[in-house]
Design an enzyme around this catalytic site. Structure first.
Site, short mmCIF file in Angstrom:
data_model
loop_
_atom_site.label_atom_id
_atom_site.label_comp_id
_atom_site.label_asym_id
_atom_site.label_seq_id
_atom_site.Cartn_x
_atom_site.Cartn_y
_atom_site.Cartn_z
N ASP A 107 63.62 2.27 2.73
CA ASP A 107 62.83 1.05 2.89
C ASP A 107 63.73 -0.17 2.65
O ASP A 107 64.77 -0.06 2.01
CB ASP A 107 61.70 1.01 1.85
CG ASP A 107 60.56 1.97 2.18
OD1 ASP A 107 60.51 2.49 3.31
OD2 ASP A 107 59.71 2.20 1.30
N ARG A 158 63.76 1.68 11.65
CA ARG A 158 62.33 1.29 11.69
C ARG A 158 62.30 -0.24 11.68
O ARG A 158 62.78 -0.87 10.74
CB ARG A 158 61.60 1.81 10.45
CG ARG A 158 60.17 1.27 10.31
CD ARG A 158 59.66 1.29 8.87
NE ARG A 158 59.70 2.61 8.28
CZ ARG A 158 59.90 2.83 6.97
NH1 ARG A 158 60.08 1.82 6.12
NH2 ARG A 158 59.93 4.04 6.51
P1 FAD Z 1 50.16 -7.97 11.21
O1 FAD Z 1 50.97 -9.10 11.76
O2 FAD Z 1 49.87 -7.96 9.74
O3 FAD Z 1 48.80 -7.87 11.98
C1 FAD Z 1 48.79 -7.89 13.42
C2 FAD Z 1 47.55 -7.21 13.93
O4 FAD Z 1 47.55 -5.82 13.54
C3 FAD Z 1 46.26 -7.76 13.35
O5 FAD Z 1 45.84 -8.92 14.04
C4 FAD Z 1 45.33 -6.56 13.54
O6 FAD Z 1 44.92 -6.47 14.89
C5 FAD Z 1 46.22 -5.38 13.24
N1 FAD Z 1 46.15 -5.02 11.80
C6 FAD Z 1 47.05 -5.30 10.86
N2 FAD Z 1 46.63 -4.83 9.65
C7 FAD Z 1 45.42 -4.29 9.86
C8 FAD Z 1 44.47 -3.67 9.00
N3 FAD Z 1 44.66 -3.54 7.71
N4 FAD Z 1 43.33 -3.20 9.55
C9 FAD Z 1 43.09 -3.34 10.87
N5 FAD Z 1 43.96 -3.92 11.73
C10 FAD Z 1 45.10 -4.40 11.22
N6 FAD Z 1 58.03 -4.19 5.20
C11 FAD Z 1 59.22 -4.41 4.59
O7 FAD Z 1 59.57 -5.56 4.32
N7 FAD Z 1 60.03 -3.35 4.24
C12 FAD Z 1 59.71 -2.07 4.54
O8 FAD Z 1 60.48 -1.14 4.21
C13 FAD Z 1 58.50 -1.82 5.23
N8 FAD Z 1 58.14 -0.57 5.58
C14 FAD Z 1 56.99 -0.37 6.30
C15 FAD Z 1 56.67 0.91 6.75
C16 FAD Z 1 55.56 1.11 7.54
C17 FAD Z 1 55.24 2.49 8.03
C18 FAD Z 1 54.72 0.00 7.90
C19 FAD Z 1 53.51 0.18 8.77
C20 FAD Z 1 55.01 -1.25 7.44
C21 FAD Z 1 56.14 -1.46 6.64
N9 FAD Z 1 56.46 -2.75 6.16
C22 FAD Z 1 57.65 -2.93 5.53
C23 FAD Z 1 55.46 -3.85 6.25
C24 FAD Z 1 55.69 -4.76 7.47
O9 FAD Z 1 56.83 -5.54 7.27
C25 FAD Z 1 54.48 -5.69 7.67
O10 FAD Z 1 54.37 -6.52 6.55
C26 FAD Z 1 53.15 -5.01 7.85
O11 FAD Z 1 53.27 -3.86 8.65
C27 FAD Z 1 52.15 -5.97 8.52
O12 FAD Z 1 52.56 -6.31 9.82
P2 FAD Z 1 51.93 -5.65 11.14
O13 FAD Z 1 53.02 -5.58 12.18
O14 FAD Z 1 51.33 -4.34 10.79
O15 FAD Z 1 50.81 -6.58 11.67
#
Ligand code: FAD
Length: 278
Positions: A107, A158
């Protein structure tokens, strides 16, 4: 035991509960990414202890025969103490992962850790071939260069939007800008990372874009989402033939992780409340 609301986002306190959860995912063609919940440690003993727990977890995954990789946080295995300890612990985990054929993700935490995390990863991934991957964050201005640096290394990246609040000179801080940069970086990865692209996002627009890029470039890709978030979409994508991974946190230190999930989206709270009353 994890209480009802929290157990939508955290698989349990023990590795057995986490592996049982992964088994139910595998039954629906979704793979697991197991993460032991932990803290940023400033002392060596707890960091070494969590690294040891990861070694045991790899053994458990191997014995259970479930489809799961692991994902580790640098500050949990020693980066807060120093680079040497972090590199030693990550190396132990990478070695054991390689022996057991369990993929090891690293991560990414806040920008002060990026160089140390990338350096340790890059030297290990060359030793352990394609059995490791690292997370890079689209909100950091440096990420395009980091991707270029990793485009010739084995292993997977990732790509995520980025979860940490960062200063303006280091990161894009407006959501629209991060979304646009994320899109560009994904396009770059589909053209340059022939071995595959891992999209860590719940965003339907991003996932549709990745699908389209996959059709254009034939680059393999996978979608990674968190446990408890868009579970139906995870299942539907898997049924549609997309390689899907669910990030599955577990462990006794579940409360702060759960609290973050609830704070970041009111929908998560509504979902959790529905789970209690239904
Ligand atoms: P967002 O910009 O939050 O949302 C975009 C759209 O996605 C929303 O409008 C909605 O349609 C949908 N959505 C988002 N959340 C939801 C919800 N809860 N319920 C329903 N719909 C939703 N970040 C790091 O900094 N370091 C890491 O190592 C890291 N590892 C990760 C590993 C995984 C498997 C994932 C999924 C995320 C990780 N992240 C990590 C977090 C990442 O950086 C984002 O902060 C997080 O994924 C939110 O961004 P998003 O792209 O999902 O969408």
């Amino acid at each position: 035991m994890i209480p009802p609301i929290a157990n939508k986002f955290v698989a349990g306190e023990t590795p057995q509960e986490a592996i049982d959860h992964v088994q139910t995912l595998n039954d629906r063609d979704v793979n697991g990414i197991l993460n032991l919940l932990g803290e940023h440690y400033e002392e060596a003993d707890p960091a070494n202890a969590d690294a040891d727990t990861y070694l045991e977890l790899i053994d458990d995954i191997e014995q259970a025969g479930v489809d799961s990789c692991i994902s580790v946080k640098p500050s949990q295995i020693g980066l807060g103490v120093g680079r040497d300890l972090f590199e030693r612990n990550l190396s132990r985990i990478a070695e054991r992962g390689d022996e057991a054929n369990v993929f090891v993700w690293v991560d990414m935490e806040d920008h002060t850790t990026t160089d140390a995390t990338l350096d340790a990863y890059e030297s290990l991934v060359r030793d352990y071939g394609g059995n490791m991957g690292i997370c890079l964050q689209a909100n950091l201005r440096r990420t395009r260069e980091d991707l270029e640096r990793l485009s010739n290394a084995p292993g997977k990246v990732r790509i995520v939007k980025g979860a940490y609040s960062e200063p303006d000179d280091i990161a894009y801080t407006k959501k629209d800008r991060v979304d646009a940069v994320y899109r560009d970086l994904i396009e770059y990865m589909f053209s340059e990372f022939e071995d595959g692209v891992a999209i860590g996002s719940h965003d339907p627009a991003v996932i549709a874009h990745a699908k389209q890029l996959h059709r254009e470039h034939e680059t393999p890709y996978e979608v990674q989402m968190l446990m408890g978030v868009r579970t139906d979409a995870q299942r539907d994508l898997a049924a549609d033939g997309v390689e899907v991974y669910q990030y599955v946190p577990y462990g006794s230190k579940w409360f702060s992780y759960f609290y973050r999930r609830i704070r970041e989206r009111k929908e998560n709270l509504a979902f959790a409340l529905r789970a209690i009353v239904s």
